[in-house]
Design a protein around this motif. Structure first.
Motif, PDB file in Angstrom:
ATOM      1  N   SER A  29     -10.136  -2.799   8.262  1.00 25.47           N
ATOM      2  CA  SER A  29      -9.575  -1.803   7.347  1.00 25.47           C
ATOM      3  C   SER A  29      -9.515  -2.339   5.921  1.00 25.47           C
ATOM      4  O   SER A  29      -9.819  -1.616   4.963  1.00 25.47           O
ATOM      5  CB  SER A  29      -8.164  -1.397   7.813  1.00 25.47           C
ATOM      6  N   TYR A  33     -11.315  -0.783   2.657  1.00 21.33           N
ATOM      7  CA  TYR A  33     -10.533  -0.389   1.485  1.00 21.33           C
ATOM      8  C   TYR A  33     -11.109  -0.998   0.217  1.00 21.33           C
ATOM      9  O   TYR A  33     -11.282  -0.315  -0.803  1.00 21.33           O
ATOM     10  CB  TYR A  33      -9.081  -0.830   1.680  1.00 21.33           C
ATOM     11  N   GLY A  45      -7.081   5.698   0.477  1.00 17.46           N
ATOM     12  CA  GLY A  45      -6.022   6.047   1.407  1.00 17.46           C
ATOM     13  C   GLY A  45      -6.306   7.331   2.169  1.00 17.46           C
ATOM     14  O   GLY A  45      -6.019   7.436   3.374  1.00 17.46           O
ATOM     15  N   GLN A  46      -6.883   8.325   1.473  1.00 15.86           N
ATOM     16  CA  GLN A  46      -7.215   9.572   2.150  1.00 15.86           C
ATOM     17  C   GLN A  46      -8.293   9.363   3.213  1.00 15.86           C
ATOM     18  O   GLN A  46      -8.194   9.884   4.332  1.00 15.86           O
ATOM     19  CB  GLN A  46      -7.687  10.606   1.125  1.00 15.86           C
ATOM     20  N   LEU A  48      -8.921   6.593   4.696  1.00 11.69           N
ATOM     21  CA  LEU A  48      -8.319   5.773   5.747  1.00 11.69           C
ATOM     22  C   LEU A  48      -7.589   6.655   6.762  1.00 11.69           C
ATOM     23  O   LEU A  48      -7.802   6.540   7.975  1.00 11.69           O
ATOM     24  CB  LEU A  48      -7.348   4.768   5.130  1.00 11.69           C
ATOM     25  N   ALA A  49      -6.762   7.555   6.261  1.00 17.17           N
ATOM     26  CA  ALA A  49      -5.983   8.414   7.155  1.00 17.17           C
ATOM     27  C   ALA A  49      -6.891   9.343   7.967  1.00 17.17           C
ATOM     28  O   ALA A  49      -6.720   9.494   9.183  1.00 17.17           O
ATOM     29  CB  ALA A  49      -4.978   9.232   6.343  1.00 17.17           C
ATOM     30  N   ALA A  50      -7.873   9.945   7.280  1.00 12.50           N
ATOM     31  CA  ALA A  50      -8.744  10.910   7.957  1.00 12.50           C
ATOM     32  C   ALA A  50      -9.603  10.241   9.030  1.00 12.50           C
ATOM     33  O   ALA A  50      -9.734  10.754  10.145  1.00 12.50           O
ATOM     34  CB  ALA A  50      -9.630  11.614   6.935  1.00 12.50           C
ATOM     35  N   MET A  52      -9.155   7.319  10.609  1.00 12.41           N
ATOM     36  CA  MET A  52      -8.378   6.777  11.720  1.00 12.41           C
ATOM     37  C   MET A  52      -7.881   7.885  12.645  1.00 12.41           C
ATOM     38  O   MET A  52      -7.854   7.722  13.869  1.00 12.41           O
ATOM     39  CB  MET A  52      -7.204   5.940  11.200  1.00 12.41           C
ATOM     40  N   TRP A  53      -7.473   9.011  12.060  1.00 13.67           N
ATOM     41  CA  TRP A  53      -7.046  10.136  12.891  1.00 13.67           C
ATOM     42  C   TRP A  53      -8.209  10.658  13.734  1.00 13.67           C
ATOM     43  O   TRP A  53      -8.057  10.916  14.924  1.00 13.67           O
ATOM     44  CB  TRP A  53      -6.492  11.256  12.016  1.00 13.67           C
ATOM     45  N   PHE A 294     -12.723   3.463   9.955  1.00 13.23           N
ATOM     46  CA  PHE A 294     -12.535   3.487   8.511  1.00 13.23           C
ATOM     47  C   PHE A 294     -13.606   2.669   7.805  1.00 13.23           C
ATOM     48  O   PHE A 294     -14.141   3.081   6.770  1.00 13.23           O
ATOM     49  CB  PHE A 294     -11.148   2.961   8.142  1.00 13.23           C
TER      50      PHE A 294
END
Length: 434
Positions: A29, A33, A45-46, A48-50, A52-53, A294
């Motif tokens: 990760s 990043y 960050g966006q 990363l969240a998308a 990983m989900w 990610f």
């Protein structure tokens, strides 16, 4: 900064993070990043969240904890004891005799485990003391177990196949079925080598055990019938089209609980230990997959995989040259990373290359599993070597030397798979493309 320079910076950063002892998922990760922060204006960050989900929100991934739980339940049964007693009478007449029990036993347990380390530990905890007590050569006993333990990755159900299928959006059921013939091929190669070694080293073989009648051998074999029924229930439900891989995993857990209860090994303590062990392993793998997802997204933003694929294509490598380079790359990588990390770490870069080279992704998945198997017995991070170190007290490099012939046999299997792709593709095409 050019693409090549950026790739080198990211590789060095990843190696430094891994060498520092940082968790693999966090290292992946962090590299993703940094890659996005250096190259694009999109907020990391966006992404990363998308990513990983999306990586965690996969129905196919449900099979992973189920198969791991099944293996954990069976690991705590008397399965290895029964398997040795059931197989030993049938192996007595083969050159190499009870050394074949390691190979066949690992092959059977691989069909209900999915883990290389669990397969090696389960069979080894009973077979190594028995073989030593009966006077078998310790080097061959260790080598056969280390090599055969890797079958846990190739013979379905395989945890690493689920990881590969999830990372590349391939069918888990097709991958499972594609691994059957290569797994049998590897068993034949291992048993053939044992027979050859035994014929030229007769002085190192202990005396035969007392002969048993056919009726006695059949009676002993009854102890392995529950395991065969479990294999038939899990794999047969997939082959017969009665269940998907995920549904078959649930069937496997239910049957393994019944088998454990029937064998007298199921108790509140073993149930709790198996559940906790499966939870820890599943969370670890899911976390690594999320970090790799990610990193894959970040690599897409940077354009490194696309440019690397174009660069390698420009070299004009043949399929054989590309496969040779990838095999050496994975063997080297296996000296530092475990199998699952190798798959998730390289998928985003390797898959565009193999697609452009015209390789079938199901076939390539079996190829990857084979070379990752080889990494399980290469120091200093070969997991099977650590398992055997705990079982025998020998150092890693001594065990690795004992395992070297089986490493060579795996190289032969990779060459055969490359020369004859139908070894992996024939069975799934027969089952699914009718």
């Amino acid at each position: 900064m050019g693409v090549v320079e950026l790739a080198l910076v990211l590789i060095v950063l990843l190696l430094l993070l891994l060498a520092s002892g940082l968790w693999i998922a966090l290292a992946l990760s962090a590299v993703g990043y940094v890659a996005m922060a250096m190259t694009v204006s999109t907020p990391p960050g966006q992404a990363l969240a998308a990513s990983m989900w999306q990586a965690g929100n996969s129905w196919d991934l449900t099979a992973l904890p189920m198969f791991i739980w099944m293996g954990e339940i069976l690991y705590r049964t008397k399965l290895s004891d029964d398997m040795f007693e059931a197989l030993a009478p049938w192996m007595q007449r083969l050159p190499g005799r009870l050394l074949h029990v390691n190979v066949v036993g690992c092959g059977i347990f691989a069909a209900v485990s999915g883990s290389s380390a669990a397969t090696c530990a389960t069979i080894g905890r009973i077979s190594l003391p028995e073989l030593k007590r009966r006077g078998y050569d310790e080097r061959m006993a260790i080598g056969t177990l280390a090599g055969s333990g890797t079958l846990g990755l190739l013979i379905p159900p395989s945890i690493i196949m689920i990881v590969y299928a999830t990372a590349t959006d391939q069918s888990i059921a097709r991958l499972f079925i594609a691994g059957v013939v290569p797994g049998l091929l590897l068993i034949v190669l291992f048993m053939g080598f044992i027979a050859f070694w035994a014929l030229i080293n007769k002085q190192q073989m202990p005396p035969r055990d007392a002969a048993m009648t056919l009726a006695q051998r059949i009676a002993a074999s009854r102890r392995v019938i529950p395991v065969v029924l479990l294999i038939a229930g899990v794999i047969g439900s997939i082959y017969g089209g009665l269940a998907s891989a995920t549904e078959a995993a649930v069937v496997g857990v239910a049957l393994s609980l019944v088998l454990s209860w029937w064998m007298g090994s199921l108790s509140p303590a073993t149930f709790r230990d198996a559940l906790i062990g499966a939870t820890r392993t599943s969370c670890m793998i899911a976390f690594i997959l999320a970090g790799a997802a990610f990193l894959t997204t970040a690599m897409g933003f940077t354009g490194i995989p696309r440019n690397l694929a174009e660069w390698i294509s420009g070299l004009g490598l043949s399929q054989w040259q590309l496969l040779t380079a990838l095999t050496l790359f994975y063997i080297l990588l296996g000296c530092f990373l475990d199998g699952i990390s190798m798959v998730v770490l390289t998928t985003s870069i390797i898959i565009p290359l193999v697609q452009k080279a015209g390789f079938d992704l199901i076939w390539f998945g079996i190829y990857v599993v084979l070379v990752v198997e080889m990494a399980q017995i290469t120091p200093p991070v070969g997991f099977n070597l650590y398992v055997l170190q705990n079982l025998t007290g020998r150092d890693i490099f001594t065990i690795a030397r004992n395992t070297a012939p089986f490493f060579v046999l795996m190289c032969v299997a990779v060459a055969l798979l490359a020369a004859f792709p139908q070894i992996a593709l024939w069975l799934p095409s027969t089952m699914f493309d009718r």
